[in-house]
Motif scaffolding. Structure first.
Motif, PDB file in Angstrom:
ATOM      1  N   TRP A 325       0.942  -1.085   0.031  1.00 28.79           N
ATOM      2  CA  TRP A 325       0.171   0.004  -0.004  1.00 28.79           C
ATOM      3  C   TRP A 325       1.076   1.132   0.062  1.00 28.79           C
ATOM      4  O   TRP A 325       0.618   2.297  -0.735  1.00 28.79           O
ATOM      5  CB  TRP A 325      -1.010  -0.072   1.174  1.00 28.79           C
ATOM      6  N   ASP A 383      -4.143   7.493  -1.255  1.00 31.63           N
ATOM      7  CA  ASP A 383      -3.903   6.494  -0.308  1.00 31.63           C
ATOM      8  C   ASP A 383      -2.871   5.627  -0.723  1.00 31.63           C
ATOM      9  O   ASP A 383      -1.821   5.140  -0.149  1.00 31.63           O
ATOM     10  CB  ASP A 383      -5.160   6.042   0.237  1.00 31.63           C
ATOM     11  N   ARG A 386       1.445   5.916  -1.574  1.00 33.76           N
ATOM     12  CA  ARG A 386       1.569   7.583  -1.131  1.00 33.76           C
ATOM     13  C   ARG A 386       3.129   7.603  -0.795  1.00 33.76           C
ATOM     14  O   ARG A 386       3.574   8.692  -0.711  1.00 33.76           O
ATOM     15  CB  ARG A 386       0.603   7.849   0.124  1.00 33.76           C
TER      16      ARG A 386
END
Length: 423
Positions: A325, A383, A386
């Motif tokens: 992520w 998000d 990032r």
């Protein structure tokens, strides 16, 4: 209260109110909340410009951007029905934990399949059917010089619609002369019509389709028959009825597909070529090279990838990985990891032979496949990735904005479940 009254009482400027109600054509509090919530990229000035907006000159005290401020005002207004009030809780609870759209489930009913099982099947088939598997040194990037804001599917399990819409957008733009920004096409149009085809057929009894799942072949059928409508005629905010498992619930939505959207879609049809691997034993070799060759021909590729999980933590998988992520680099699953219940579909738009500071991951038993495939995700630009270390390549000749990610070539070779290429 109506939408304009709520926004006025909340101190939103007349210019922004006009942008929301006229330019974006949002007419109710529910419609505005769902659309703004599912399009976090509207906080980005580039995304605003692409839609004819300009919120950069309307600060809100430095505490929130305009989009977030409007969401807060709508949430506090009391005008939203319960299903929209709970949308953020729904996102948190779901966390993309839906059945893998491309996974039949019956193939794994007798025993759990591991990453090593998938690799062994590909290597076995490579002996029986030798194919070209090496990847050239030349990098490819189909996004060159195009304004193409990343979009956000959350919290709905609509990745197939977004991946296919992205492929259609880029393929259509590349056929126009000069540098032309892709026209925004509706992911909801593809997803919703594909779900209708599923829930009115025996397919809906399969585990893969429960909870909103789709296969690429379902979206491909929509592209071939109904086409792809402009997003302006079918906004990409979602309602619970879109992912329904029966036709009665499917019809209970505030914003069905309009006749104008249907007519627009039929003027923009696409055919899709691709493969679906219904079980891991049938996986062929040479998939990474096949995807590379499609990219070399200028065609983006939609891929569905299984999620593999640590057997000690089966509820998560590589798509939940925090490093992924933050960085955008999808991890190659260790051989002992088991196939999870959730997967994801993305649009592959390039191949990078070398990425500064990142080595191609290799595990024992895996062949070495150098390089990384560049993909456009559908989890927004705020998000996902990032903290990517790839904000700019050392020589500055390609960019890596937030919202895009990298798939190791070995993962592409062994673990893609479906792929689709628009003709």
């Amino acid at each position: 209260m109506d939408l304009i009254t709520i926004l006025r009482q909340g101190g939103i400027s007349a210019k922004v109110i006009n942008d929301i109600t006229v330019t974006l054509a949002l007419t109710t509090p529910e419609q505005a909340y769902a659309f703004l919530f599912n399009n976090s990229s509207l906080s980005d000035p580039k995304a605003q410009k692409a839609l004819g907006l300009d919120w950069s000159r309307y600060p809100t005290g430095g505490q929130r951007d305009v989009r977030s401020h409007v969401l807060f005002i709508l949430a506090q207004s009391g005008a939203l029905p319960p299903n929209f009030q709970a949308i953020e809780a729904l996102q948190e609870a779901r966390a993309f934990n839906v059945p893998l759209a491309a996974l039949d489930g019956s193939a794994l009913s007798t025993r759990e399949a591991t990453a090593a099982t998938f690799v062994a099947a590909v290597e076995k088939n490579a002996i029986n059917k030798p194919v070209r598997r090496e990847l050239p040194n030349k990098s490819i990037d189909l996004r060159s010089m195009r304004l193409w804001p990343v979009r956000d599917q959350r919290p709905w399990p609509s990745c197939i619609g977004f991946a296919m819409a992205a492929c259609a957008e880029l393929q259509a733009a590349r056929q126009l002369p000069g540098v032309t920004p892709p026209q925004r096409l509706s992911a909801r149009f593809l997803y919703r019509l594909a779900r209708k085809g599923v829930i009115t057929s025996p397919k809906i009894q399969q585990p893969a389709y429960q909870g909103g799942g789709l296969k690429q072949i379902d979206a491909a059928a929509v592209l071939n028959v109904d086409g792809a409508a402009q997003e302006g005629l079918c906004r990409d905010y979602f309602e619970p009825g879109d992912e329904a498992n029966n036709i009665l619930d499917w019809n209970k939505v505030a914003q069905p597909i309009t006749a104008a959207a249907m007519a627009d879609g039929k003027a923009r049809k696409f055919s899709v070529a691709g493969l679906d691997f219904p079980d891991y034993q049938s996986r062929p070799p040479g998939l990474a090279r096949r995807v590379y060759d499609w990219l070399k021909d200028g065609k983006p590729v939609a891929v569905s990838i299984a999620g593999f999980a640590d057997p000690q933590k089966p509820s998560g998988n590589i798509w939940y990985d925090q490093f992924f992520w933050n960085s955008g680099l999808l991890p190659l699953p260790p051989p002992t990891h088991i196939v999870g219940k959730a997967g994801h579909a993305v649009c592959v738009v390039g191949y990078l032979r070398n990425v500064p500071g990142i080595a191609s991951p290799v595990f024992p038993g895996y062949k070495s496949f150098p390089g990384f495939f560049l993909f456009r995700n559908s989890w927004g630009a705020q998000d996902f990735a990032r903290q990517s270390p790839l904000a700019k390549e050392a020589k500055g000749d390609w960019d890596f904005p937030r919202g895009y990610g990298l798939i190791p070539a070995a993962l592409m070779e062994y673990f893609v479940w479906e792929y689709g290429v628009i003709q």
